[in-house]
Design a protein around this motif. Structure first.
Motif, PDB file in Angstrom:
ATOM      1  N   ASP A   1      -1.328   9.304   8.043  1.00 31.56           N
ATOM      2  CA  ASP A   1      -0.390   8.011   7.560  1.00 31.56           C
ATOM      3  C   ASP A   1       0.829   7.952   8.547  1.00 31.56           C
ATOM      4  OD1 ASP A   1       1.261  10.170   6.843  1.00 31.56           O
ATOM      5  OD2 ASP A   1       0.547  10.059   4.729  1.00 31.56           O
TER       6      ASP A   1
ATOM      7  N   LEU B   1       2.920   4.649   7.262  1.00 36.23           N
ATOM      8  CA  LEU B   1       1.928   3.644   6.578  1.00 36.23           C
ATOM      9  C   LEU B   1       2.382   3.398   5.243  1.00 36.23           C
ATOM     10  CD1 LEU B   1       0.357   4.208   9.321  1.00 36.23           C
ATOM     11  CD2 LEU B   1      -1.597   3.527   7.873  1.00 36.23           C
TER      12      LEU B   1
ATOM     13  N   GLY C   1       2.998  -2.029   6.719  1.00 39.27           N
ATOM     14  CA  GLY C   1       1.849  -2.249   6.324  1.00 39.27           C
ATOM     15  C   GLY C   1       1.134  -2.423   7.973  1.00 39.27           C
TER      16      GLY C   1
ATOM     17  N   ASN D   1      -3.949   0.520   6.136  1.00 38.59           N
ATOM     18  CA  ASN D   1      -3.438   1.371   4.998  1.00 38.59           C
ATOM     19  C   ASN D   1      -4.499   1.312   3.896  1.00 38.59           C
ATOM     20  OD1 ASN D   1      -1.602  -0.041   6.500  1.00 38.59           O
ATOM     21  ND2 ASN D   1       0.059   0.880   5.122  1.00 38.59           N
TER      22      ASN D   1
ATOM     23  N   VAL E   1      -4.198  -1.225  -1.566  1.00 39.32           N
ATOM     24  CA  VAL E   1      -4.422   0.184  -1.330  1.00 39.32           C
ATOM     25  C   VAL E   1      -4.999   0.586  -2.613  1.00 39.32           C
ATOM     26  CG1 VAL E   1      -3.530   2.509  -0.902  1.00 39.32           C
ATOM     27  CG2 VAL E   1      -2.452   0.433   0.639  1.00 39.32           C
TER      28      VAL E   1
END
Length: 173
Positions: free
Chosen positions: A45, A60, A114, A124, A148
């Motif tokens: 991430d 992210l 994002g 993401n 998400v």
């Protein structure tokens, strides 16, 4: 007479400006988009990108993946897979677009964004869709949370990644 004729026009212009402002606020403006190039992936991430002749560490938004590089912590279940997924999805040199939310930096001075790939796909959410990350909110940043979360629900329904009944390790959180 001229004044009374202008009142409806001013009202229409004001209403149009309010509607246009709402559309810009909803879809985002060019002010919240930053074109960048991937320098390297840190973990599932986090990545480093280049723009404005400088490197920027990016976290992210609204997705959390298992740890692989946290100081003092062991590598977590599916951490290497999440990192490999992001490396495959965003190889070195790949163009990306960063879109920001309310808070632009986290407590580690990483930019919160994002991350959209060359096909304008929210990476993401793709991590969550693969079952390699979960939806998370770090207030006040909620901009990509619904996307998400929807992707995570698809991973759960398809029993992939962390939701697989045959997963050999136990994911954190």
């Amino acid at each position: 007479m001229v004044r009374s004729a202008l009142v409806p026009v001013v009202g229409v212009v004001t209403a149009a400006a309010v509607v246009l402002g709402a559309v810009v606020a909803f879809t985002g403006s060019d002010d919240d988009r930053q074109r960048a190039t991937v320098v390297r992936v840190v973990d599932g991430d986090t990545l480093v990108v280049d723009y404005d002749d400088a490197q920027h560490r990016v976290r992210l938004l609204n997705v959390d993946t298992p740890e692989t590089v946290a100081p003092g912590q062991p590598v977590q279940c599916l951490g290497p897979e999440a990192t490999a997924f992001l490396e495959t999805r965003l190889p070195v040199g790949a163009p990306v677009v960063l879109r920001f939310d309310e808070d632009r930096l986290d407590r580690y001075d990483r930019e919160l964004a994002g991350v959209f790939d060359a096909d304008d796909v929210l990476v993401n959410a793709e991590i969550a869709r693969a079952g390699l990350g979960v939806a998370v909110v770090h207030e006040p940043n909620r901009r990509f949370y619904a996307q998400v979360r929807d992707a995570q629900e698809q991973a759960e329904a398809h029993q992939v990644g962390r939701f697989s009944p045959t997963l050999a390790c136990t994911p954190a959180g």
